[in-house]
Motif scaffolding. Sequence first.
Motif, PDB file in Angstrom:
ATOM      1  N   TYR A 219       0.833  -1.201   0.000  1.00 32.47           N
ATOM      2  CA  TYR A 219       0.000   0.000   0.000  1.00 32.47           C
ATOM      3  C   TYR A 219       0.872   1.257   0.000  1.00 32.47           C
ATOM      4  CZ  TYR A 219      -3.059   3.630   1.860  1.00 32.47           C
ATOM      5  OH  TYR A 219      -3.746   4.804   2.049  1.00 32.47           O
ATOM      6  N   GLN A 220       1.920   1.267   0.835  1.00 28.33           N
ATOM      7  CA  GLN A 220       2.783   2.442   0.944  1.00 28.33           C
ATOM      8  C   GLN A 220       3.518   2.729  -0.362  1.00 28.33           C
ATOM      9  OE1 GLN A 220       2.686  -0.049   3.194  1.00 28.33           O
ATOM     10  NE2 GLN A 220       2.099   0.908   5.127  1.00 28.33           N
ATOM     11  N   GLU A 221       3.978   1.679  -1.051  1.00 29.61           N
ATOM     12  CA  GLU A 221       4.650   1.870  -2.340  1.00 29.61           C
ATOM     13  C   GLU A 221       3.694   2.455  -3.370  1.00 29.61           C
ATOM     14  OE1 GLU A 221       7.941  -1.428  -3.144  1.00 29.61           O
ATOM     15  OE2 GLU A 221       6.012  -2.275  -2.536  1.00 29.61           O
ATOM     16  N   LYS A 222       2.499   1.903  -3.440  1.00 36.23           N
ATOM     17  CA  LYS A 222       1.513   2.403  -4.390  1.00 36.23           C
ATOM     18  C   LYS A 222       1.160   3.859  -4.092  1.00 36.23           C
ATOM     19  CE  LYS A 222      -0.579  -2.096  -5.200  1.00 36.23           C
ATOM     20  NZ  LYS A 222      -1.750  -2.945  -4.969  1.00 36.23           N
TER      21      LYS A 222
ATOM     22  N   SER B 177       8.973  11.356  -1.742  1.00 28.64           N
ATOM     23  CA  SER B 177       8.208  10.201  -2.218  1.00 28.64           C
ATOM     24  C   SER B 177       9.107   9.129  -2.817  1.00 28.64           C
ATOM     25  CB  SER B 177       7.175  10.651  -3.257  1.00 28.64           C
ATOM     26  OG  SER B 177       6.232  11.503  -2.666  1.00 28.64           O
ATOM     27  N   VAL B 178      10.120   9.542  -3.572  1.00 29.62           N
ATOM     28  CA  VAL B 178      11.046   8.569  -4.165  1.00 29.62           C
ATOM     29  C   VAL B 178      11.849   7.864  -3.075  1.00 29.62           C
ATOM     30  CG1 VAL B 178      13.099   8.360  -5.630  1.00 29.62           C
ATOM     31  CG2 VAL B 178      11.150   9.694  -6.410  1.00 29.62           C
ATOM     32  N   THR B 179      12.213   8.585  -2.029  1.00 27.88           N
ATOM     33  CA  THR B 179      12.925   7.965  -0.901  1.00 27.88           C
ATOM     34  C   THR B 179      12.061   6.887  -0.257  1.00 27.88           C
ATOM     35  OG1 THR B 179      14.174   9.989  -0.466  1.00 27.88           O
ATOM     36  CG2 THR B 179      14.029   8.394   1.331  1.00 27.88           C
ATOM     37  N   LYS B 180      10.769   7.182  -0.095  1.00 25.82           N
ATOM     38  CA  LYS B 180       9.868   6.167   0.479  1.00 25.82           C
ATOM     39  C   LYS B 180       9.805   4.927  -0.407  1.00 25.82           C
ATOM     40  CE  LYS B 180       6.806   9.145   3.108  1.00 25.82           C
ATOM     41  NZ  LYS B 180       5.446   9.666   3.253  1.00 25.82           N
TER      42      LYS B 180
ATOM     43  N   VAL C  94       4.130  10.730  -6.370  1.00 23.90           N
ATOM     44  CA  VAL C  94       5.123  11.258  -7.317  1.00 23.90           C
ATOM     45  C   VAL C  94       4.435  11.701  -8.607  1.00 23.90           C
ATOM     46  CG1 VAL C  94       7.051  10.624  -8.809  1.00 23.90           C
ATOM     47  CG2 VAL C  94       7.087   9.973  -6.423  1.00 23.90           C
ATOM     48  N   ILE C  95       3.559  10.864  -9.125  1.00 21.41           N
ATOM     49  CA  ILE C  95       2.850  11.201 -10.367  1.00 21.41           C
ATOM     50  C   ILE C  95       1.997  12.450 -10.172  1.00 21.41           C
ATOM     51  CG2 ILE C  95       1.079  10.405 -11.983  1.00 21.41           C
ATOM     52  CD1 ILE C  95       2.215   7.543 -11.508  1.00 21.41           C
TER      53      ILE C  95
END
Length: 148
Positions: free
Chosen positions: A3-6, A137-140, A12-13
């Motif tokens: 869920y966190q990745e999505k 967001s990319v770091t996450k 980011v988008i």
Amino acid sequence: MTYQEKKSIVSVITVILIFISYWLYMYPQHPVGGLESAETFRYWGFFVIQLTLVSIVVHIIIGIIFNIVFRMTTREKEPTFADELDKLISLKASRNSFFVFILGFLLAMGSLVIIEPSQMMFMILIISGFLSDVTGSVTKIYHYRRGV
């Protein structure tokens, strides 16, 4: 994919789309007067305030839509708690995001020192805010995939 990745990918988008569309909408309205005119300062102040408000509202709306779509497609609820890993990843993302913004802030102030037009300072601040949001967001995404 968790869920966190999505959620981070959607973030980011969203940030990229908000920034590009808002920039394309507002930049043609740039005043043609002198670089240091009051109208130019008014334009950039309005640009920053409106971008901030638009970004907040769109992030809230996209977050709600994301949770609805996530629940409909996976039949799962979003996590209601954050464990130590989630908190650590969030702290690292915040650290990296703040670092990028502070670096941009220092560059913006440096542009004033080397006597660049003040609108350069505003552009650097806006771009560093954008890059700091993307960096967080990319770091996450990176830490959820690779680990801490």
